[in-house]
Design an enzyme around this catalytic site. Structure first.
Site, PDB file in Angstrom:
ATOM      1  N   HIS A  17     -17.305  78.161  29.206  1.00  0.00           N
ATOM      2  CA  HIS A  17     -17.152  76.714  29.122  1.00  0.00           C
ATOM      3  C   HIS A  17     -16.463  76.261  27.841  1.00  0.00           C
ATOM      4  O   HIS A  17     -15.857  75.202  27.797  1.00  0.00           O
ATOM      5  CB  HIS A  17     -18.538  76.072  29.240  1.00  0.00           C
ATOM      6  CG  HIS A  17     -18.512  74.629  29.642  1.00  0.00           C
ATOM      7  ND1 HIS A  17     -17.385  73.843  29.571  1.00  0.00           N
ATOM      8  CD2 HIS A  17     -19.481  73.827  30.116  1.00  0.00           C
ATOM      9  CE1 HIS A  17     -17.687  72.618  29.983  1.00  0.00           C
ATOM     10  NE2 HIS A  17     -18.950  72.587  30.323  1.00  0.00           N
TER      11      HIS A  17
ATOM     12  N   ASP B 192      -5.511  76.984  48.175  1.00  0.00           N
ATOM     13  CA  ASP B 192      -5.149  77.624  49.436  1.00  0.00           C
ATOM     14  C   ASP B 192      -4.267  78.816  49.102  1.00  0.00           C
ATOM     15  O   ASP B 192      -3.119  78.648  48.689  1.00  0.00           O
ATOM     16  CB  ASP B 192      -4.413  76.599  50.316  1.00  0.00           C
ATOM     17  CG  ASP B 192      -3.835  77.230  51.559  1.00  0.00           C
ATOM     18  OD1 ASP B 192      -4.145  78.408  51.849  1.00  0.00           O
ATOM     19  OD2 ASP B 192      -3.040  76.549  52.249  1.00  0.00           O
TER      20      ASP B 192
END
Ligand code: NAG
Ligand code: NAG
Length: 462
Positions: free
Chosen positions: A183, A407
């Site tokens: 993070h 995708d």
């Protein structure tokens, strides 16, 4: 920790220790409830770029140092057909050239005045693990949250690389990509840009939103000054002997996914008089329901840390392609009694008002704080939490991440997008729904006894 706090991106703001099973090559791991067995086949480190280049050192910004010191892990599940691993890995190598910090390494050793990220040279790199499952992906759909998820990504506990990914191939050709990213290097918004770019590269498409590393917005005023008390709100006061940490055995904590249909959300919005965003309304609803499920006493003060993307709030705004951390929290709070008495409109209003206060002035004050105190040891408030946040909650929205753009081609469809199992109480992650009618999925972590209660009341409109 909570704001972008993630596409996979768990708001990239999960905190707490993430305990994981250590995957060593060729170990055979058996999952329990869903019978997911995952067999690690190989692992390698990708080091894109010229190994003879001189490494460069970038100090972490005050926003990076506010991010919790943990990995965020997310899972993407794709039905077959999907591209072969070689194509995914070649695409990843290429994409990492655009995102060099994901192949960097963190140096927060005490001898440094300020922790930094070292990019380039011969260190660092991203870990890629290939694994196989003997089942078909469809045997596990819809994916129900389970501790087995920890089999699907490299262990944060033993991580040495800031970005690690595991390609889990199912018998049918289906694929679950389990990725962890530190993070301190990237927030959820940033990671959504990265995953989209990786997928576009594998498809051979143009990367339409390359990352932006420009930090010219990170400019203190002259002279720097703080209008807000960031010692206490974001960072623990110097030399404070903290705090009210609560820790339980991780087996007492459970994770759940609550599905809200588009129709139910419309009902909630009408109940909140249509004045608040879907996110504010839904979080207002959940804050109240979780307060009931936790059986908080009337006079207990409950607070929500709501992660807020600073990019759109700075003046002028910072592009959403900015790669790094630019998230602060809003802090709506109320006594349990007021929260229940004021109903959904009251709860949604408190959240709305708190988010509104995270404006350009607040963020600028935080930037100035970094200028004034950057040489001190800055400990984000998250780092002194136990594994139970109650009576607090931490909320991240992943709704604005363009997860549907992730995708990789081949014709398969994205069937699930989730955080991993999190042994930490008090997190709420708002995710795009994969139900028939759209809707929204909410990932919640609670003590088991409170989760049982929440399951009964999560759809009550009271
Ligand atoms: C996976 O699906 C195929 C095609 O439906 C089937 O033949 C095969 O037995 C399944 N494998 C497992 C492990 O269930
Ligand atoms: C914190 O403690 C250190 C070492 O004891 C001391 O030098 C420093 O002045 C203290 N800082 C504050 C703000 O009290």
């Amino acid at each position: 920790m909570l704001a972008c706090r993630v596409i996979l991106f768990l708001a990239w703001t999960l905190h707490g220790s993430i305990s994981c099973i250590n995957l060593s090559p060729c170990s055979l791991l058996h999952g329990a409830s869903t019978n997911m067995d995952v067999h690690v086949l190989s692992s390698r480190v990708l080091r894109p770029g010229d190994p003879n280049s001189a490494p460069s050192k970038a100090p972490l910004t005050v926003f990076d140092r506010f991010a919790s010191n943990i990995y965020i892990a997310v899972l993407f599940a794709f039905s077959p057909p999907t591209p072969p691993n070689d194509a995914l890995i070649a695409g990843l190598s290429k994409t990492l050239l655009l995102f060099p910090t994901l192949a960097g390494r963190l140096d927060d050793s005490r001898r440094l005045r300020r922790p930094c990220l070292i990019v380039g040279g011969c260190g660092g790199g991203a870990l890629v693990v290939e694994a196989a499952a003997s089942s078909n992906l469809s045997d596990h759909l819809p994916l129900e949250v389970s501790p087995d998820f920890q089999l699907l990504h490299p262990s944060p506990a033993s991580a040495v690389h800031v970005f690690q990914v595991q390609l889990n191939r199912f018998a049918c050709g289906g694929l679950i990509i389990g990725a962890t990213a530190h993070h301190r290097v990237a927030d959820g918004q940033s990671m959504s840009i990265f995953f989209t770019a990786w997928a576009q590269t594998v498809r051979g498409a143009f990367v339409d939103r390359p990352p932006v590393y420009d930090q010219s917005w990170l400019k203190p005023r002259c002279p720097p000054h703080c209008e807000f008390n960031h010692w206490g709100l974001e960072f623990t006061p110097l030399n404070s002997s903290s705090v009210n940490q609560i820790d339980v055995d991780p087996s007492e904590i459970t994770n759940m996914l609550i599905r809200y249909s588009a129709d139910f959300i419309q009902k909630l919005r009408r109940k909140a008089e249509g004045k608040y965003t879907t996110f504010e309304t839904l979080i207002g609803h959940l804050w109240r329901k979780i307060t009931v499920a936790r059986r908080l006493e009337d006079r207990v003060q409950t607070m929500v840390r709501v992660s807020v993307n600073g990019r759109t709030r700075l003046k002028p705004p910072v592009p959403n392609e900015f790669f790094g951390n630019l998230v602060l929290n809003a802090y709506p709070q109320a006594t349990a009694k007021d929260l229940i008495d004021e109903g959904l409109p009251g709860a949604a209003m408190m959240i709305h008002e708190a988010i509104r206060r995270v404006d350009d002035r607040y963020i600028q004050s935080f930037i100035d704080f970094g200028e004034l105190y950057g040489d001190e040891e800055l400990v984000p408030v998250y780092d002194v939490d136990g594994n139970v946040l109650s009576p607090m909650l931490e909320v991240d929205s992943w709704l604005r991440f363009r997860f549907e753009d992730v995708d990789f081609g081949g014709g398969g469809a994205l069937r699930a997008f989730l955080p991993t199992w999190v042994p930490f109480e008090g997190l709420v992650m708002v995710l795009p729904g994969f139900g028939e009618d759209g809707g929204i999925d909410v990932f919640v972590t609670l003590l088991e006894e409170h989760a049982k209660m929440l399951r009964q009341i999560s759809h009550s409109l009271d």
